[in-house]
Design an enzyme around this catalytic site. Structure first.
Site, PDB file in Angstrom:
ATOM      1  N   GLY A  84       0.194  -4.995   0.933  1.00 18.87           N
ATOM      2  CA  GLY A  84      -0.819  -5.019   0.097  1.00 18.87           C
ATOM      3  C   GLY A  84      -0.980  -5.611  -1.315  1.00 18.87           C
ATOM      4  O   GLY A  84      -1.790  -6.208  -1.770  1.00 18.87           O
TER       5      GLY A  84
ATOM      6  N   GLU B 210       5.660  -5.500   7.925  1.00 17.54           N
ATOM      7  CA  GLU B 210       5.090  -4.644   8.633  1.00 17.54           C
ATOM      8  C   GLU B 210       5.807  -4.195   9.841  1.00 17.54           C
ATOM      9  O   GLU B 210       5.833  -3.150  10.231  1.00 17.54           O
ATOM     10  CB  GLU B 210       3.497  -4.770   8.697  1.00 17.54           C
ATOM     11  CG  GLU B 210       2.742  -4.630   7.827  1.00 17.54           C
ATOM     12  CD  GLU B 210       2.817  -5.692   6.675  1.00 17.54           C
ATOM     13  OE1 GLU B 210       2.248  -5.572   5.638  1.00 17.54           O
ATOM     14  OE2 GLU B 210       3.110  -6.613   6.993  1.00 17.54           O
TER      15      GLU B 210
ATOM     16  N   ASP C  12      -1.483  -7.170   7.617  1.00 18.72           N
ATOM     17  CA  ASP C  12      -2.795  -6.832   7.396  1.00 18.72           C
ATOM     18  C   ASP C  12      -3.200  -7.455   6.060  1.00 18.72           C
ATOM     19  O   ASP C  12      -2.792  -8.341   5.746  1.00 18.72           O
ATOM     20  CB  ASP C  12      -3.245  -5.385   7.331  1.00 18.72           C
ATOM     21  CG  ASP C  12      -2.586  -4.503   6.359  1.00 18.72           C
ATOM     22  OD1 ASP C  12      -1.541  -5.044   5.823  1.00 18.72           O
ATOM     23  OD2 ASP C  12      -3.285  -3.345   6.014  1.00 18.72           O
TER      24      ASP C  12
ATOM     25  N   GLY D 257       0.804  -1.169  -0.116  1.00 19.89           N
ATOM     26  CA  GLY D 257       0.039  -0.104   0.173  1.00 19.89           C
ATOM     27  C   GLY D 257       0.876   1.339   0.054  1.00 19.89           C
ATOM     28  O   GLY D 257       2.015   1.237   0.383  1.00 19.89           O
TER      29      GLY D 257
END
Length: 351
Positions: free
Chosen positions: A117, A140, A148, A68
């Protein structure tokens, strides 16, 4: 052409519809507008009988998707109210769940770098292809965040404690290890991708695969299962680190040293999220949990500081707070899992 139209190219070739992520200078990093455009395309193709297969690729030479747009998340967490990042995650996680349930074959070509992502866009697909160039990771904890996009669901289902190892360290893996961990299904040489994609215009997916799939080069994780499964079975991050340091394998000690550079808060929340994800069962319930965790992370020092150090200033020296694992109280970890009330993601039906 709008930004989203420039950054997500769509076309149909024969029986296959194609999504090309097109931000090669940013390794195809994912923006909110890109998420929405992909979702709109999936809606259109789901109801188009001429489209039998959806194919995801990334433009450029470096990879499918580096994740992301975390610089935008940093700016929103630091200068805004977090609502833009939360809205991005809401749509992104819904897209991840949709990909997992898509009624037509969804073929993801995980060539080159696939992180964060990018894993969410690819590893929930029904046909996931890695190559000798694949470098797949959920990194992360190195930016003060927690895996996530369904990452805790995927890693929670990996054999033994391999997923715990990958989630806490953020380590990159190649094709064979991606198949071992359940993040990919097949391997083919990167040079075979153009022929494979061309075949999909006229062939069912299994026939196109049979022409190009090859045995993946040997991986590394299988040879480390002994210390990984032993050390990561511990109930706390402190005990995991202690076991790694005491094990005797040089790779275990090196891993302990790596963990001690990561955000202590992110490590503890990640371990808790993984263990909870295993009990939750469905991807939708795990994504609901990840949304709570991600929204809580927006209010932390470590997320802003981690992205600053790794992406904005690039000094690679984040100053975590708390700075040690001992400084992270259980009550602080629990806060990440607190219900959001009306702001819940709400993918899973109420129990």
């Amino acid at each position: 052409m709008t930004g989203a139209e420039e950054h997500v190219l769509l076309h149909v070739d024969g029986r296959a519809a194609h999504i090309t992520l097109n931000r090669p200078k940013a390794i195809n990093a994912l923006s909110h507008a890109m998420v929405r455009r992909i979702d709109e395309a999936l809606t259109e193709w789901e109801h188009d009988p001429a489209v039998e297969t959806v194919v995801l690729t990334g433009a450029g030479e470096r990879g499918l998707c580096a994740g992301g747009d975390i610089r935008a998340v940093h700016d929103d967490a630091r200068d805004g109210d977090g609502s833009a990042a939360a809205a991005f995650w809401r749509d992104e996680y819904r897209l991840n769940a949709r990909i997992a349930r898509y009624p037509k074959p969804y073929v993801a070509l995980m060539d080159g770098i696939v992180m964060g992502g990018g894993v969410g866009l690819s590893a929930h697909g029904s046909v996931r292809i890695a190559t000798e160039r694949s470098r797949i990771a959920m990194p992360e904890t190195g930016i003060g965040f927690v895996p996530d996009v369904g990452g805790t669901y995927l890693l929670g289902r990996a054999p033994g404690e391999l997923g715990t190892h990958l989630a806490l360290t953020g380590g990159r893996i190649g094709a064979a290890d991606a198949v071992l961990c359940g993040l990919a299904d097949h391997c083919m040489p990167s040079g075979s991708i153009p022929a494979f994609v061309a075949d999909l215009a006229g062939l069912p997916v299994p026939e196109a695969l049979a022409r190009q799939v090859r045995q993946a080069p040997g991986g590394e994780l299988a040879g480390h299962r002994d210390w990984i499964d032993t050390c990561y079975a511990a109930d706390t991050v402190e005990e995991i680190v202690r076991r790694l340091l005491a094990h005797g394998d040089p790779a275990a000690k090196e891993t302990a040293d790596t963990l001690l550079t990561r955000s202590p808060t992110a490590l503890k929340v990640t371990l808790a999220a993984l263990r909870r994800a295993r009990r939750l069962g469905s991807l939708e319930r795990v994504l609901d949990q990840e949304y709570r965790v991600s929204c809580a992370a927006l209010t932390t020092h470590d997320l802003v500081e981690g992205i600053r150090a790794q992406v904005v200033d690039k000094d690679r020296t984040p100053h975590w707070s708390p700075a040690t694992l001992a400084g992270v109280a259980d009550t602080e970890v629990d806060r990440f899992f607190a219900p959001l009330g009306e702001r819940e993601l709400g993918l899973a039906p109420p129990v």
